[in-house]
Design a protein around this motif. Structure first.
Motif, PDB file in Angstrom:
ATOM      1  N   ILE A 101       0.836  -1.199   0.000  1.00  0.00           N
ATOM      2  CA  ILE A 101       0.000   0.000   0.000  1.00  0.00           C
ATOM      3  C   ILE A 101       0.871   1.249   0.000  1.00  0.00           C
ATOM      4  O   ILE A 101       2.046   1.210   0.400  1.00  0.00           O
ATOM      5  CB  ILE A 101      -0.944   0.036   1.218  1.00  0.00           C
ATOM      6  N   GLU A 102       0.281   2.358  -0.433  1.00  0.00           N
ATOM      7  CA  GLU A 102       0.983   3.632  -0.451  1.00  0.00           C
ATOM      8  C   GLU A 102       0.831   4.333   0.906  1.00  0.00           C
ATOM      9  O   GLU A 102      -0.188   4.179   1.593  1.00  0.00           O
ATOM     10  CB  GLU A 102       0.413   4.530  -1.549  1.00  0.00           C
ATOM     11  N   LEU A 103       1.830   5.125   1.244  1.00  0.00           N
ATOM     12  CA  LEU A 103       1.789   5.853   2.509  1.00  0.00           C
ATOM     13  C   LEU A 103       0.609   6.818   2.563  1.00  0.00           C
ATOM     14  O   LEU A 103      -0.033   6.976   3.611  1.00  0.00           O
ATOM     15  CB  LEU A 103       3.097   6.629   2.714  1.00  0.00           C
ATOM     16  N   SER A 104       0.289   7.433   1.460  1.00  0.00           N
ATOM     17  CA  SER A 104      -0.810   8.405   1.422  1.00  0.00           C
ATOM     18  C   SER A 104      -2.157   7.763   1.742  1.00  0.00           C
ATOM     19  O   SER A 104      -3.095   8.448   2.161  1.00  0.00           O
ATOM     20  CB  SER A 104      -0.868   9.070   0.045  1.00  0.00           C
ATOM     21  N   ASP A 105      -2.265   6.447   1.550  1.00  0.00           N
ATOM     22  CA  ASP A 105      -3.531   5.757   1.805  1.00  0.00           C
ATOM     23  C   ASP A 105      -3.816   5.556   3.295  1.00  0.00           C
ATOM     24  O   ASP A 105      -4.960   5.299   3.678  1.00  0.00           O
ATOM     25  CB  ASP A 105      -3.538   4.388   1.112  1.00  0.00           C
ATOM     26  N   ILE A 106      -2.790   5.646   4.122  1.00  0.00           N
ATOM     27  CA  ILE A 106      -2.976   5.305   5.541  1.00  0.00           C
ATOM     28  C   ILE A 106      -2.639   6.459   6.478  1.00  0.00           C
ATOM     29  O   ILE A 106      -2.613   6.278   7.694  1.00  0.00           O
ATOM     30  CB  ILE A 106      -2.123   4.075   5.924  1.00  0.00           C
ATOM     31  N   THR A 107      -2.378   7.649   5.944  1.00  0.00           N
ATOM     32  CA  THR A 107      -2.059   8.772   6.836  1.00  0.00           C
ATOM     33  C   THR A 107      -3.214   9.087   7.786  1.00  0.00           C
ATOM     34  O   THR A 107      -2.991   9.509   8.924  1.00  0.00           O
ATOM     35  CB  THR A 107      -1.719  10.022   6.013  1.00  0.00           C
ATOM     36  N   ILE A 108      -4.451   8.887   7.329  1.00  0.00           N
ATOM     37  CA  ILE A 108      -5.602   9.146   8.187  1.00  0.00           C
ATOM     38  C   ILE A 108      -5.616   8.200   9.386  1.00  0.00           C
ATOM     39  O   ILE A 108      -6.058   8.560  10.489  1.00  0.00           O
ATOM     40  CB  ILE A 108      -6.916   9.013   7.370  1.00  0.00           C
ATOM     41  N   VAL A 109      -5.107   6.985   9.202  1.00  0.00           N
ATOM     42  CA  VAL A 109      -5.028   6.025  10.309  1.00  0.00           C
ATOM     43  C   VAL A 109      -4.055   6.520  11.363  1.00  0.00           C
ATOM     44  O   VAL A 109      -4.334   6.481  12.575  1.00  0.00           O
ATOM     45  CB  VAL A 109      -4.603   4.638   9.788  1.00  0.00           C
ATOM     46  N   PHE A 110      -2.881   7.008  10.924  1.00  0.00           N
ATOM     47  CA  PHE A 110      -1.887   7.526  11.861  1.00  0.00           C
ATOM     48  C   PHE A 110      -2.416   8.749  12.610  1.00  0.00           C
ATOM     49  O   PHE A 110      -2.195   8.897  13.810  1.00  0.00           O
ATOM     50  CB  PHE A 110      -0.593   7.890  11.122  1.00  0.00           C
ATOM     51  N   THR A 111      -3.143   9.618  11.893  1.00  0.00           N
ATOM     52  CA  THR A 111      -3.703  10.816  12.527  1.00  0.00           C
ATOM     53  C   THR A 111      -4.703  10.434  13.620  1.00  0.00           C
ATOM     54  O   THR A 111      -4.665  10.971  14.737  1.00  0.00           O
ATOM     55  CB  THR A 111      -4.390  11.697  11.479  1.00  0.00           C
ATOM     56  N   GLY A 112      -5.594   9.513  13.306  1.00  0.00           N
ATOM     57  CA  GLY A 112      -6.572   9.065  14.296  1.00  0.00           C
ATOM     58  C   GLY A 112      -5.915   8.368  15.472  1.00  0.00           C
ATOM     59  O   GLY A 112      -6.334   8.543  16.629  1.00  0.00           O
ATOM     60  N   ALA A 113      -4.884   7.591  15.185  1.00  0.00           N
ATOM     61  CA  ALA A 113      -4.187   6.883  16.255  1.00  0.00           C
ATOM     62  C   ALA A 113      -3.513   7.856  17.219  1.00  0.00           C
ATOM     63  O   ALA A 113      -3.582   7.699  18.445  1.00  0.00           O
ATOM     64  CB  ALA A 113      -3.158   5.928  15.654  1.00  0.00           C
ATOM     65  N   PHE A 114      -2.854   8.874  16.675  1.00  0.00           N
ATOM     66  CA  PHE A 114      -2.222   9.879  17.529  1.00  0.00           C
ATOM     67  C   PHE A 114      -3.263  10.608  18.378  1.00  0.00           C
ATOM     68  O   PHE A 114      -3.014  10.927  19.543  1.00  0.00           O
ATOM     69  CB  PHE A 114      -1.456  10.899  16.675  1.00  0.00           C
ATOM     70  N   PHE A 115      -4.428  10.866  17.802  1.00  0.00           N
ATOM     71  CA  PHE A 115      -5.497  11.543  18.542  1.00  0.00           C
ATOM     72  C   PHE A 115      -5.951  10.706  19.738  1.00  0.00           C
ATOM     73  O   PHE A 115      -6.100  11.223  20.858  1.00  0.00           O
ATOM     74  CB  PHE A 115      -6.666  11.815  17.599  1.00  0.00           C
ATOM     75  N   VAL A 116      -6.153   9.416  19.532  1.00  0.00           N
ATOM     76  CA  VAL A 116      -6.598   8.529  20.623  1.00  0.00           C
ATOM     77  C   VAL A 116      -5.521   8.430  21.700  1.00  0.00           C
ATOM     78  O   VAL A 116      -5.814   8.519  22.906  1.00  0.00           O
ATOM     79  CB  VAL A 116      -6.941   7.127  20.073  1.00  0.00           C
ATOM     80  N   PHE A 117      -4.271   8.273  21.279  1.00  0.00           N
ATOM     81  CA  PHE A 117      -3.175   8.199  22.246  1.00  0.00           C
ATOM     82  C   PHE A 117      -3.083   9.496  23.052  1.00  0.00           C
ATOM     83  O   PHE A 117      -2.813   9.467  24.258  1.00  0.00           O
ATOM     84  CB  PHE A 117      -1.852   7.930  21.527  1.00  0.00           C
ATOM     85  N   GLY A 118      -3.299  10.620  22.372  1.00  0.00           N
ATOM     86  CA  GLY A 118      -3.241  11.899  23.075  1.00  0.00           C
ATOM     87  C   GLY A 118      -4.326  12.038  24.130  1.00  0.00           C
ATOM     88  O   GLY A 118      -4.067  12.539  25.232  1.00  0.00           O
ATOM     89  N   LEU A 119      -5.544  11.599  23.819  1.00  0.00           N
ATOM     90  CA  LEU A 119      -6.637  11.654  24.787  1.00  0.00           C
ATOM     91  C   LEU A 119      -6.332  10.817  26.028  1.00  0.00           C
ATOM     92  O   LEU A 119      -6.529  11.255  27.171  1.00  0.00           O
ATOM     93  CB  LEU A 119      -7.935  11.162  24.140  1.00  0.00           C
ATOM     94  N   LEU A 120      -5.845   9.596  25.816  1.00  0.00           N
ATOM     95  CA  LEU A 120      -5.563   8.710  26.951  1.00  0.00           C
ATOM     96  C   LEU A 120      -4.358   9.198  27.749  1.00  0.00           C
ATOM     97  O   LEU A 120      -4.307   9.038  28.969  1.00  0.00           O
ATOM     98  CB  LEU A 120      -5.336   7.286  26.442  1.00  0.00           C
ATOM     99  N   LEU A 121      -3.397   9.818  27.060  1.00  0.00           N
ATOM    100  CA  LEU A 121      -2.249  10.381  27.771  1.00  0.00           C
ATOM    101  C   LEU A 121      -2.689  11.531  28.664  1.00  0.00           C
ATOM    102  O   LEU A 121      -2.228  11.658  29.809  1.00  0.00           O
ATOM    103  CB  LEU A 121      -1.198  10.859  26.761  1.00  0.00           C
ATOM    104  N   ALA A 122      -3.587  12.367  28.174  1.00  0.00           N
ATOM    105  CA  ALA A 122      -4.102  13.483  28.980  1.00  0.00           C
ATOM    106  C   ALA A 122      -4.834  12.967  30.219  1.00  0.00           C
ATOM    107  O   ALA A 122      -4.727  13.551  31.305  1.00  0.00           O
ATOM    108  CB  ALA A 122      -5.030  14.354  28.136  1.00  0.00           C
ATOM    109  N   ALA A 123      -5.574  11.872  30.057  1.00  0.00           N
ATOM    110  CA  ALA A 123      -6.312  11.305  31.191  1.00  0.00           C
ATOM    111  C   ALA A 123      -5.373  10.784  32.271  1.00  0.00           C
ATOM    112  O   ALA A 123      -5.597  11.004  33.471  1.00  0.00           O
ATOM    113  CB  ALA A 123      -7.225  10.183  30.704  1.00  0.00           C
ATOM    114  N   THR A 124      -4.325  10.092  31.870  1.00  0.00           N
ATOM    115  CA  THR A 124      -3.376   9.567  32.864  1.00  0.00           C
ATOM    116  C   THR A 124      -2.536  10.681  33.477  1.00  0.00           C
ATOM    117  O   THR A 124      -2.155  10.604  34.644  1.00  0.00           O
ATOM    118  CB  THR A 124      -2.450   8.517  32.219  1.00  0.00           C
ATOM    119  N   MET A 125      -2.256  11.731  32.715  1.00  0.00           N
ATOM    120  CA  MET A 125      -1.459  12.842  33.238  1.00  0.00           C
ATOM    121  C   MET A 125      -2.189  13.571  34.364  1.00  0.00           C
ATOM    122  O   MET A 125      -1.549  14.069  35.299  1.00  0.00           O
ATOM    123  CB  MET A 125      -1.137  13.826  32.117  1.00  0.00           C
ATOM    124  N   SER A 126      -3.515  13.635  34.294  1.00  0.00           N
ATOM    125  CA  SER A 126      -4.269  14.321  35.349  1.00  0.00           C
ATOM    126  C   SER A 126      -4.086  13.613  36.693  1.00  0.00           C
ATOM    127  O   SER A 126      -3.896  14.268  37.729  1.00  0.00           O
ATOM    128  CB  SER A 126      -5.745  14.397  34.977  1.00  0.00           C
TER     129      SER A 126
END
Length: 270
Positions: free
Chosen positions: A42-67
């Motif tokens: 597969i091409e990298l351009s086809d899965i960039t949306i997956v990486f973006t969503g993954a970073f978003f989810v990781f960021g939310l859970l990181l914020a929760a544990t940081m509190s």
């Protein structure tokens, strides 16, 4: 050795990045499906949306544990402050006038006993925090020993303000240790960890079969994304239990209590 322990997350993430890079460019290099190389499916351009969503989810859970972690950082200092206050109230008990006519009220206060009680309480709290099981059957009976000092003073006609001060600081310390117990025992919800692990596996699997324009881009992007996601996952796991002293990279600083113990040993009712 301490340098390695304090950077365990970085080292583990780097190793994971090198493993994924090695699997992609060595083990999968000559494998193909219907004439198409596995590592170029597969091409990298086809899965960039997956990486973006993954970073978003990781960021939310990181914020929760940081509190929780930010709250946990305050607990050692607050416990040390309460112990220091109890120590000061004991000093007041020696200096303030005593009331009462019983034989106990006429006795001198037992300095070695009070010193040993404070040492036992402090050592017990430190030992509990440094333990792996965080047993509630150990810490809560230990906290009640502070009230035993208050009862000792009450029987001997010690100033009521000193007794009240000891009890108030004991209750405050009980709340702080209860919060530490709750944070340590109640880990992040299991479905959230399952989600993180699933995302991590999906991202790594996609990187193994993604096509890049140049070999340099392949090496850099694959290793960088693997490193970042592994680092975030390990960081969230570590921050989820800030009182896990076996993980020095993400545990709270316990110096306030350790320093109080040193002061207690050196100058309290010596």
């Amino acid at each position: 050795m301490k340098y390695i322990i304090n950077r365990a997350i970085i080292i583990k993430s780097f190793i994971a990045a090198m493993v994924i890079l090695g699997i992609k460019n060595f083990l999968l290099k000559n494998l193909s499906v219907y004439g198409q190389d596995i590592h170029d499916l597969i091409e990298l351009s086809d899965i960039t949306i997956v990486f973006t969503g993954a970073f978003f989810v990781f960021g939310l859970l990181l914020a929760a544990t940081m509190s929780d972690f930010k709250e946990s950082e305050k607990i050692p200092g607050e416990i040390a402050s309460n112990l220091e206050a109890i120590k000061d109230w004991i000093y007041l008990a020696f200096r303030a006038p005593r009331t009462g006519t019983t034989d106990l009220c006429k006795e001198n206060l037992d300095s070695p006993f009070l010193r040993q009680e404070m040492l036992n309480i402090t050592e017990g709290i430190i030992g509990w925090i440094y333990s792996t099981e965080k047993d509630s059957n150990v810490i809560f009976p230990l906290i009640r020993k502070s009230n035993e000092i208050a009862y000792y003073f009450a029987e001997r006609g010690v100033d009521k303000e000193a007794i009240k001060g000891i009890q108030e600081n004991t209750n405050a310390m009980r709340k702080q240790l209860t919060r530490a117990y709750s944070i340590s025992r109640n880990n992040f919800i299991k479905p959230a960890y399952t989600l993180l692990q699933s995302i991590l596996m999906i991202v790594m699997s996609l990187l193994l079969i993604t096509k890049f324009k140049t070999p340099a881009a392949d090496y850099l992007v694959t290793s960088a994304i693997t490193f970042l996601f592994c680092y975030l996952y390990l960081l969230i796991c570590g921050l989820d239990d800030p009182f896990d002293v076996s993980d020095e990279a993400t545990n709270v600083d316990l110096k306030p209590i350790d320093r109080f113990q040193q002061r207690l040993l050196s100058d309290f009712l010596v």
